[in-house]
Design a protein around this motif. Structure first.
Motif, short mmCIF file in Angstrom:
data_model
loop_
_atom_site.label_atom_id
_atom_site.label_comp_id
_atom_site.label_asym_id
_atom_site.label_seq_id
_atom_site.Cartn_x
_atom_site.Cartn_y
_atom_site.Cartn_z
N GLY A 97 0.84 -1.20 0.00
CA GLY A 97 0.00 0.00 0.00
C GLY A 97 0.87 1.25 0.00
N ALA A 98 1.90 1.24 0.84
CA ALA A 98 2.79 2.40 0.93
C ALA A 98 3.52 2.62 -0.41
CB ALA A 98 3.78 2.20 2.06
N TYR A 99 3.99 1.54 -1.03
CA TYR A 99 4.71 1.69 -2.30
C TYR A 99 3.78 2.18 -3.42
CZ TYR A 99 9.40 0.04 -1.20
OH TYR A 99 10.67 -0.06 -0.72
N ILE A 100 2.55 1.63 -3.43
CA ILE A 100 1.60 2.09 -4.46
C ILE A 100 1.36 3.59 -4.27
CG2 ILE A 100 -0.80 1.92 -5.27
CD1 ILE A 100 -0.72 -1.05 -4.53
N ALA A 101 1.31 4.03 -3.01
CA ALA A 101 1.12 5.46 -2.74
C ALA A 101 2.32 6.27 -3.22
CB ALA A 101 0.89 5.67 -1.24
N VAL A 102 3.54 5.76 -2.99
CA VAL A 102 4.74 6.46 -3.45
C VAL A 102 4.65 6.68 -4.97
CG1 VAL A 102 7.23 6.19 -3.84
CG2 VAL A 102 6.25 5.64 -1.60
N SER B 259 -3.39 1.70 5.98
CA SER B 259 -2.56 2.08 7.13
C SER B 259 -1.11 2.30 6.71
CB SER B 259 -2.68 1.05 8.25
OG SER B 259 -2.54 -0.24 7.76
N GLY B 260 -0.66 1.54 5.70
CA GLY B 260 0.70 1.76 5.18
C GLY B 260 0.86 3.17 4.63
N VAL B 261 -0.15 3.64 3.89
CA VAL B 261 -0.09 4.99 3.31
C VAL B 261 -0.12 6.04 4.42
CG1 VAL B 261 -1.14 6.60 1.70
CG2 VAL B 261 -1.35 4.14 1.32
N LEU B 262 -1.04 5.86 5.36
CA LEU B 262 -1.19 6.85 6.43
C LEU B 262 0.07 6.94 7.28
CD1 LEU B 262 -4.85 6.17 7.63
CD2 LEU B 262 -4.01 8.12 6.34
N TRP C 230 -4.11 12.25 -1.21
CA TRP C 230 -5.42 11.65 -0.97
C TRP C 230 -5.82 10.70 -2.08
CZ3 TRP C 230 -5.95 12.16 3.82
CH2 TRP C 230 -5.49 13.30 4.47
N LEU C 231 -5.47 11.07 -3.31
CA LEU C 231 -5.69 10.15 -4.42
C LEU C 231 -4.87 8.88 -4.20
CD1 LEU C 231 -7.15 9.82 -7.11
CD2 LEU C 231 -5.10 10.71 -8.25
N ALA C 232 -3.62 9.09 -3.73
CA ALA C 232 -2.74 7.94 -3.47
C ALA C 232 -3.34 7.01 -2.42
CB ALA C 232 -1.36 8.43 -3.01
N LEU C 233 -3.98 7.59 -1.41
CA LEU C 233 -4.61 6.76 -0.36
C LEU C 233 -5.69 5.87 -0.97
CD1 LEU C 233 -4.95 6.09 2.66
CD2 LEU C 233 -6.51 8.02 2.83
N GLY D 26 -9.76 -6.68 4.21
CA GLY D 26 -8.69 -6.71 5.21
C GLY D 26 -7.38 -6.20 4.61
N SER D 27 -7.09 -6.61 3.38
CA SER D 27 -5.86 -6.16 2.73
C SER D 27 -5.90 -4.66 2.48
CB SER D 27 -5.68 -6.89 1.39
OG SER D 27 -5.74 -8.28 1.59
N ALA D 28 -7.07 -4.16 2.08
CA ALA D 28 -7.20 -2.72 1.82
C ALA D 28 -6.97 -1.93 3.10
CB ALA D 28 -8.58 -2.41 1.26
#
Lengths: 245, 294
Positions: free
Chosen positions: B54-59, B209-212, B69-72, B202-204
């Motif tokens: 999630g964090a990498y997709i946001a990066v 939380s990874g993005v936040l 916010w779009l990244a989240l 659950g994965s979402a």
């Protein structure tokens, strides 16, 4: 093995099904028919495969051989949720109420289907609550807090939410007080009047002979006898022979 | 009354806020974990890797669009999709087998995803910028608005999910499936879809939380690991499969850790959660925040 039919164009036809549970062979070729709107009794001693027959029809147990045909369509090995949507309601022996869903939520498990309008849902709920006033009183109570008899009512009501063409009833009167037993008896009549077929597994022989139109007697995984209920009411020798009562 | 003056009240307040903020993120991670365990008895060791993905997709999304916010949103949907794929390909064939097989399978998925991230993005940590600056002053310390926002958003996501479980048709389906999977199917509930859906949800939650949390720690391939251990502790302490229990346990443990750092170093404070875990297992193995089973 010839099918134990007797009905032209049956709603449900079970043809020579066999099931295995681990290494034990439970059903040795059970065949039976249920006509549209017909109440059919399935009698037999404990452990002869009556419940397994219902589970095989409901798709919970997979037959190793034989077929189940419903409305002219082969449904053997279809997943249970698709069978429910086709109109096969299942009321298991141990009732299996969802214990921490409320009474209404228990009913909604069968009601919230694709293609049922909000108005129709309300109508169905109202109808069920008028049949079962005790459930209406307890609509916001968790299923697990109901008495045994109320849970049985809920289990049947829940299956009725599917607007089924047939309900598989597994020992609905087991362990209930006489007053509850007569209520279950009335519900079977209501279903019959509504043209819902019932395949009734019971230990209670008088009730089954009284409620059913035709009776199958099963012994050691095979249907041994098949007769109209009226015939067995007049002469219960086959029941004595196969059930030892 | 001498001892009252000895207590550093300002630090205590700050640590309370810190504890609640950390607790809400932990609760978001643990909710997904406990949900998946509760409904399908799967102990998902890959949960931390969904957080990392999630964090990498946001990066990547921020690089392309400059919108946090779009990244989240993209990261949540992306991890939901990956979760559903992992479920269908890896876990569905194993349902009903020995629980050990699903533990090994999810552990395998975790290793694959971690090493994929290492290969794809390299060992250097990436940064997610905070979506807004600004802070409020608490006593002599500046406290970032973003941290408070994370806590609020986590609470909102968990609260939204609770409402979804409580009132929606899918919520009833999910709860019915948790309580009796076979009877749920016999009532026409499409259980295979419900299970895949829950795994995706659950994965979402892990991905979100990874993005936040990304802006606070930096994003690398191993970031999931730190969280997953603590999330498992929370799930056990909260009572396996209990959503409310997990939220309370997450806040409880995070608060204890935050207070502990008043006296010991943060690394030592990490011991607190293990102490709570051991005491829970010894004296109340069904969980601290669930009703005593009859």
């Amino acid at each position: 093995m010839i099918p134990n039919g007797g009905v032209a164009d049956p709603l449900l036809r079970v043809e020579d099904i066999h099931t295995h549970y681990g290494k034990s062979h439970i059903l040795h070729g059970v065949s039976l028919d249920v006509g549209r709107g017909e109440v059919v009794g399935l009698l037999g001693r404990n452990g002869v495969g009556k419940s397994t027959t219902l589970k095989a029809i409901a798709g919970i147990v997979h037959p190793s051989a034989g077929r189940v045909v419903y409305e002219g369509r082969q449904i053997t090995n279809m997943p249970p949720h698709r069978l429910a949507r086709l109109g096969i309601g299942y009321v298991p022996e141990d009732r299996r109420i969802f214990p921490v869903l409320t009474v209404t939520e228990n009913l909604r498990t069968g009601l919230d289907r694709h293609g049922v309008t909000a108005a129709r849902k309300r109508e169905l709920l109202d109808k069920i609550y008028s049949y079962f006033p005790v459930l209406a009183e307890r609509r916001n109570q968790f299923g697990g807090t109901l008495s045994g008899g109320e849970q049985q009512m809920l289990a049947i009501a829940r299956a009725m939410m599917l607007e089924p063409k047939i309900i598989l009833l597994d020992e609905p009167t087991e362990g209930l007080m006489p007053r509850m037993v007569s209520q279950i008896r009335e519900i079977i009549d209501v279903l019959h009047r509504d043209r819902v077929a019932v395949l009734l597994v019971e230990q209670n022989v008088p009730l089954t002979l009284d409620a059913g139109q035709r009776i199958y007697i099963i012994e050691k995984g095979v249907v041994r006898h098949h007769a109209p209920a009226a015939e067995l009411r007049a002469d219960d020798a086959p029941i004595h022979r196969y059930m030892g009562v | 009354m001498q001892w009252l003056h000895a207590i550093p009240w300002d630090l205590l307040l700050i640590q309370t806020i810190n504890g609640i903020v950390a607790g809400m993120i932990l609760a978001l991670v643990a909710s997904g974990l406990t949900l998946i365990f509760g409904i399908m008895d799967v102990v998902n060791f890959a949960h931390g890797e969904f957080l990392m993905l999630g964090a990498y997709i946001a990066v990547l999304t921020i690089v392309a669009t400059h919108s946090f916010w779009l990244a989240l949103i993209v990261a949540s949907l992306g991890t939901a999709l990956i979760g559903a794929l992992v479920y269908v390909t890896t876990l569905r064939p194993l349902l009903g087998r020995d629980p050990l097989t699903t533990i090994l399978a999810t552990f395998g998925v975790s290793l694959v995803l971690q090493n994929y991230a290492l290969w794809q993005f390299g060992p250097v940590a990436r940064k997610i910028p905070e979506p807004f600056a600004g802070s409020i002053t608490l006593f002599h310390l500046d406290y970032s608005w973003y941290r408070l926002t994370i806590a609020g958003l986590s609470a909102a996501i968990i609260g939204g999910f609770w409402l979804f479980l409580k009132f929606g048709t899918w919520g009833i389906w999910i709860r019915a499936t948790t309580q009796d999977r076979i009877m749920a199917q016999a009532m026409g509930i499409p259980v295979p879809w419900v299970l895949a859906g829950v795994f995706a949800i659950g994965s979402a939650m892990a991905g979100a939380s990874g993005v936040l949390f990304g802006p606070l720690v930096g994003v690398d391939h191993a970031m999931g690991f730190d969280w997953i251990l603590r999330a498992f502790i929370v799930v056990v302490v909260g009572g396996m499969g209990s959503l409310g229990g997990s939220v309370l346990a997450a806040i409880f443990i995070s608060l204890l850790e935050a207070y502990a750092t008043l006296w010991v170093s943060p690394a030592q404070a990490g011991i607190v959660s293990f102490v709570v875990l051991i005491l829970t297992l010894l004296f109340r193995p069904t969980g601290l925040f669930v009703a005593t089973p009859k």
